[in-house]
Design a protein around this motif. Structure first.
Motif, PDB file in Angstrom:
ATOM      1  N   UNK A  97    -110.146  39.338 145.732  1.00  0.00           N
ATOM      2  CA  UNK A  97    -109.060  38.409 146.054  1.00  0.00           C
ATOM      3  C   UNK A  97    -108.366  37.939 144.784  1.00  0.00           C
ATOM      4  N   UNK A  98    -109.151  37.597 143.771  1.00  0.00           N
ATOM      5  CA  UNK A  98    -108.574  37.173 142.495  1.00  0.00           C
ATOM      6  C   UNK A  98    -107.738  38.288 141.877  1.00  0.00           C
ATOM      7  N   UNK A  99    -108.239  39.509 141.937  1.00  0.00           N
ATOM      8  CA  UNK A  99    -107.510  40.641 141.353  1.00  0.00           C
ATOM      9  C   UNK A  99    -106.166  40.845 142.049  1.00  0.00           C
ATOM     10  N   UNK A 100    -106.142  40.736 143.375  1.00  0.00           N
ATOM     11  CA  UNK A 100    -104.887  40.900 144.109  1.00  0.00           C
ATOM     12  C   UNK A 100    -103.873  39.833 143.704  1.00  0.00           C
ATOM     13  N   UNK A 101    -104.337  38.594 143.553  1.00  0.00           N
ATOM     14  CA  UNK A 101    -103.436  37.518 143.132  1.00  0.00           C
ATOM     15  C   UNK A 101    -102.993  37.710 141.684  1.00  0.00           C
ATOM     16  N   UNK A 102    -103.895  38.140 140.823  1.00  0.00           N
ATOM     17  CA  UNK A 102    -103.553  38.362 139.413  1.00  0.00           C
ATOM     18  C   UNK A 102    -102.553  39.504 139.265  1.00  0.00           C
ATOM     19  N   UNK A 103    -102.694  40.539 140.078  1.00  0.00           N
ATOM     20  CA  UNK A 103    -101.733  41.652 140.033  1.00  0.00           C
ATOM     21  C   UNK A 103    -100.335  41.123 140.326  1.00  0.00           C
ATOM     22  N   UNK A 104    -100.215  40.317 141.379  1.00  0.00           N
ATOM     23  CA  UNK A 104     -98.906  39.769 141.742  1.00  0.00           C
ATOM     24  C   UNK A 104     -98.371  38.850 140.641  1.00  0.00           C
ATOM     25  N   UNK A 105     -99.227  38.000 140.086  1.00  0.00           N
ATOM     26  CA  UNK A 105     -98.803  37.096 139.028  1.00  0.00           C
ATOM     27  C   UNK A 105     -98.348  37.888 137.799  1.00  0.00           C
ATOM     28  N   UNK A 106     -99.096  38.907 137.439  1.00  0.00           N
ATOM     29  CA  UNK A 106     -98.714  39.732 136.285  1.00  0.00           C
ATOM     30  C   UNK A 106     -97.404  40.476 136.526  1.00  0.00           C
ATOM     31  N   UNK A 107     -97.173  40.923 137.765  1.00  0.00           N
ATOM     32  CA  UNK A 107     -95.893  41.560 138.092  1.00  0.00           C
ATOM     33  C   UNK A 107     -94.731  40.593 137.884  1.00  0.00           C
ATOM     34  N   UNK A 108     -94.912  39.345 138.311  1.00  0.00           N
ATOM     35  CA  UNK A 108     -93.852  38.347 138.172  1.00  0.00           C
ATOM     36  C   UNK A 108     -93.589  38.015 136.704  1.00  0.00           C
ATOM     37  N   UNK A 109     -94.642  37.897 135.923  1.00  0.00           N
ATOM     38  CA  UNK A 109     -94.494  37.615 134.490  1.00  0.00           C
ATOM     39  C   UNK A 109     -93.731  38.751 133.821  1.00  0.00           C
ATOM     40  N   UNK A 110     -94.119  39.970 134.142  1.00  0.00           N
ATOM     41  CA  UNK A 110     -93.458  41.144 133.548  1.00  0.00           C
ATOM     42  C   UNK A 110     -92.005  41.248 133.996  1.00  0.00           C
ATOM     43  N   UNK A 111     -91.771  41.057 135.300  1.00  0.00           N
ATOM     44  CA  UNK A 111     -90.421  41.157 135.853  1.00  0.00           C
ATOM     45  C   UNK A 111     -89.472  40.168 135.184  1.00  0.00           C
ATOM     46  N   UNK A 112     -89.971  38.978 134.887  1.00  0.00           N
ATOM     47  CA  UNK A 112     -89.134  37.944 134.249  1.00  0.00           C
ATOM     48  C   UNK A 112     -89.109  38.080 132.731  1.00  0.00           C
ATOM     49  N   UNK A 113     -89.889  38.979 132.187  1.00  0.00           N
ATOM     50  CA  UNK A 113     -89.903  39.194 130.739  1.00  0.00           C
ATOM     51  C   UNK A 113     -90.431  38.006 129.967  1.00  0.00           C
ATOM     52  N   UNK A 114     -91.432  37.329 130.524  1.00  0.00           N
ATOM     53  CA  UNK A 114     -91.954  36.111 129.916  1.00  0.00           C
ATOM     54  C   UNK A 114     -93.070  36.402 128.917  1.00  0.00           C
ATOM     55  N   UNK A 115     -93.116  35.591 127.884  1.00  0.00           N
ATOM     56  CA  UNK A 115     -94.264  35.621 126.978  1.00  0.00           C
ATOM     57  C   UNK A 115     -95.403  34.859 127.648  1.00  0.00           C
TER      58      UNK A 115
END
Length: 106
Positions: A27-45
């Motif tokens: 469950x944590x991995x699924x949520x982390x995948x989504x969070x990492x996608x959002x961080x990458x998509x927005x180009x955030x540090x």
């Protein structure tokens, strides 16, 4: 040629590998995948992501590397909400179509 029998695996590779908390880690991995996608998509540090989520930069670093042992499911859900995401938890009886357990779809 030898005939080897293979054990039937489950739907959870972490369980098959012997992790006691396999469902929670999945469950944590699924949520982390989504969070990492959002961080990458927005180009955030990591610092910028930390500011948005209210987490520390070292915690964001852990999420980015999927080192999730010290991060709660609740904290990951709150981080996704801070990225304007809707997180939904559904509880239903375990039936043949749904085995007892935890499933996260992100």
């Amino acid at each position: 040629m030898t005939n080897k029998s293979h054990a039937q695996g489950s739907d959870n590779v972490l369980f098959d590998l012997g992790f006691d908390d396999a469902e929670e880690l999945s469950a944590k991995a699924a949520l982390a995948i989504k969070l990492n996608e959002l961080i990458k998509k927005r180009g955030l540090s990591q610092v910028e992501a930390a500011e948005i989520t209210g987490m520390t930069q070292p915690k964001i670093s852990q999420v980015r590397r999927y080192k999730l042992q010290n991060i709660s499911l609740e904290r990951l859900m709150q981080a996704l909400v801070s990225f304007d995401q809707h997180v939904e938890i559904s509880v239903q009886p375990a039936r043949q179509a749904y085995a007892a357990g935890i499933t996260v779809a992100a």
